[in-house]
Design an enzyme around this catalytic site. Sequence first.
Site, PDB file in Angstrom:
ATOM      1  N   GLU A 155       2.543  -8.265  -1.588  1.00 60.19           N
ATOM      2  CA  GLU A 155       1.331  -8.868  -1.012  1.00 60.19           C
ATOM      3  C   GLU A 155       1.271 -10.371  -1.226  1.00 60.19           C
ATOM      4  OE1 GLU A 155       1.452  -6.102  -2.797  1.00 60.19           O
ATOM      5  OE2 GLU A 155       0.248  -4.549  -1.825  1.00 60.19           O
ATOM      6  N   GLY A 184       0.810  -1.219   0.000  1.00 62.43           N
ATOM      7  CA  GLY A 184       0.000   0.000   0.000  1.00 62.43           C
ATOM      8  C   GLY A 184       0.842   1.267   0.000  1.00 62.43           C
TER       9      GLY A 184
HETATM   10  N1  CAA Z   1       2.180  -3.580   8.935  1.00 58.40           N
HETATM   11  C1  CAA Z   1       2.336  -3.578  10.274  1.00 58.40           C
HETATM   12  N2  CAA Z   1       3.552  -3.500  10.874  1.00 58.40           N
HETATM   13  C2  CAA Z   1       4.618  -3.441  10.082  1.00 58.40           C
HETATM   14  C3  CAA Z   1       4.536  -3.444   8.676  1.00 58.40           C
HETATM   15  C4  CAA Z   1       3.222  -3.503   8.099  1.00 58.40           C
HETATM   16  N3  CAA Z   1       3.031  -3.469   6.779  1.00 58.40           N
HETATM   17  N4  CAA Z   1       5.783  -3.397   8.162  1.00 58.40           N
HETATM   18  C5  CAA Z   1       6.632  -3.351   9.198  1.00 58.40           C
HETATM   19  N5  CAA Z   1       5.934  -3.389  10.363  1.00 58.40           N
HETATM   20  C6  CAA Z   1       6.464  -3.349  11.725  1.00 58.40           C
HETATM   21  C7  CAA Z   1       7.098  -4.677  12.129  1.00 58.40           C
HETATM   22  O1  CAA Z   1       6.116  -5.584  12.529  1.00 58.40           O
HETATM   23  C8  CAA Z   1       8.015  -4.231  13.225  1.00 58.40           C
HETATM   24  O2  CAA Z   1       7.260  -4.038  14.396  1.00 58.40           O
HETATM   25  P1  CAA Z   1       7.739  -4.708  15.798  1.00 58.40           P
HETATM   26  O3  CAA Z   1       9.039  -3.985  16.117  1.00 58.40           O
HETATM   27  O4  CAA Z   1       6.642  -4.344  16.737  1.00 58.40           O
HETATM   28  O5  CAA Z   1       7.926  -6.142  15.541  1.00 58.40           O
HETATM   29  C9  CAA Z   1       8.499  -2.862  12.759  1.00 58.40           C
HETATM   30  O6  CAA Z   1       7.534  -2.411  11.796  1.00 58.40           O
HETATM   31  C10 CAA Z   1       9.849  -2.898  12.080  1.00 58.40           C
HETATM   32  O7  CAA Z   1       9.784  -3.878  11.056  1.00 58.40           O
HETATM   33  P2  CAA Z   1      10.839  -5.080  10.925  1.00 58.40           P
HETATM   34  O8  CAA Z   1      11.361  -5.471  12.255  1.00 58.40           O
HETATM   35  O9  CAA Z   1      10.193  -6.154  10.106  1.00 58.40           O
HETATM   36  O10 CAA Z   1      11.990  -4.337  10.112  1.00 58.40           O
HETATM   37  P3  CAA Z   1      13.051  -4.967   9.106  1.00 58.40           P
HETATM   38  O11 CAA Z   1      13.985  -3.861   8.783  1.00 58.40           O
HETATM   39  O12 CAA Z   1      13.577  -6.239   9.651  1.00 58.40           O
HETATM   40  O13 CAA Z   1      12.190  -5.356   7.793  1.00 58.40           O
HETATM   41  C11 CAA Z   1      10.592  -4.925   6.022  1.00 58.40           C
HETATM   42  C12 CAA Z   1      11.623  -4.349   7.019  1.00 58.40           C
HETATM   43  C13 CAA Z   1      11.294  -5.793   4.987  1.00 58.40           C
HETATM   44  C14 CAA Z   1       9.926  -3.757   5.343  1.00 58.40           C
HETATM   45  C15 CAA Z   1       9.552  -5.768   6.801  1.00 58.40           C
HETATM   46  O14 CAA Z   1       9.074  -5.018   7.911  1.00 58.40           O
HETATM   47  C16 CAA Z   1       8.357  -6.176   5.981  1.00 58.40           C
HETATM   48  O15 CAA Z   1       8.441  -7.096   5.179  1.00 58.40           O
HETATM   49  N6  CAA Z   1       7.170  -5.524   6.192  1.00 58.40           N
HETATM   50  C17 CAA Z   1       5.948  -5.885   5.570  1.00 58.40           C
HETATM   51  C18 CAA Z   1       5.876  -5.360   4.143  1.00 58.40           C
HETATM   52  C19 CAA Z   1       4.593  -5.812   3.467  1.00 58.40           C
HETATM   53  O16 CAA Z   1       4.323  -6.989   3.340  1.00 58.40           O
HETATM   54  N7  CAA Z   1       3.775  -4.854   3.003  1.00 58.40           N
HETATM   55  C20 CAA Z   1       2.530  -5.127   2.336  1.00 58.40           C
HETATM   56  C21 CAA Z   1       1.379  -5.036   3.291  1.00 58.40           C
HETATM   57  S1  CAA Z   1      -0.139  -5.604   2.579  1.00 58.40           S
HETATM   58  C22 CAA Z   1      -0.744  -4.291   1.716  1.00 58.40           C
HETATM   59  O17 CAA Z   1      -0.157  -3.222   1.669  1.00 58.40           O
HETATM   60  C23 CAA Z   1      -2.039  -4.545   1.000  1.00 58.40           C
HETATM   61  C24 CAA Z   1      -2.427  -3.485   0.013  1.00 58.40           C
HETATM   62  O18 CAA Z   1      -2.273  -3.649  -1.179  1.00 58.40           O
HETATM   63  C25 CAA Z   1      -3.048  -2.243   0.456  1.00 58.40           C
END
Ligand code: CAA
Length: 258
Positions: free
Chosen positions: A132, A109
Amino acid sequence: MSYKNIIVETHDSVGLIRLNRPEALNALSSELMIELGQALMGFENDNTIRSIVLTGNEKAFAAGADIKEMKDKTYMDAYTQDFITDNWEAVMTCRKPVIAAVAGYALGGGCELAMMCDFILASDTAQFSQPEVNLGILPGAGGTQRLTRLVGKSKAMEMCLTGRMMGAEEAERAGLVSRVIQSDQFMEEVMKTAGKIAGKSLPALMMVKECVNRALETTLTEGLLFERRQFHSSFATMDQTEGMAAFAEKRKPDWNHK
Ligand code: CAA
């Protein structure tokens, strides 16, 4: 107005909105999206603002929709709440130019929100992705549609099927971003660009935006006619008279924004 998830600033005629949930890499919670909509509408209704910048921080523009918030949603929740549509499309209703300034992660998003803006300026640290598929879902805020229009079918398909990250240079080559800026000069350069836009006539900016967006929605013949009629309309503005007089008199225009 005070906000919990965003920081809103005014710099002369530029409205600046910073997404501000650093602890969650600016994940786009419902509360954040409601605040974003309110801030955008505030700038839309503020006669002194002529361009808007939407940004995050150095680590993340936004890491996507808030996964923790949506993980327990059922189909019926998503459908009846019109999940994503509700609160997500405010940026698309803005008639003033909106620039996405992306440093760090623009994922899911976050990438989709950036693509809803009028153009994307990227720091050399920017990373774009539609991950996603890794969550067992698919992009839901325009990723399959806007990315395909911007970068073409092959790259959009690869990005959405693999969920891989695309760096800033590749994103510029592919047409996703308009320009890559060195990270140490990023916000300065972004604000310079936003200021340059804000220094133009507001009705001219709005007409340009409407015409370019129409190009994505219609045939060439209809689009050209739409542009021609807007061009004719621009002769009804005070700023057309002023802009052309200023050119002939070799001086800077003094816009009325009317
Ligand atoms: N939602 C909620 N929390 C999130 C988040 C998300 N999309 N992305 C990161 N966070 C949170 C993590 O859970 C973490 O929180 P905690 O410290 O409480 O555990 C904090 O942010 C820091 O993240 P990481 O520890 O994971 O940081 P990293 O540097 O190790 O990794 C990253 C970074 C690769 C971006 C990883 O956080 C990640 O893969 N995030 C998810 C990305 C994702 O899948 N986005 C798509 C969401 S679905 C969507 O967007 C649908 C749509 O089309 C609208």
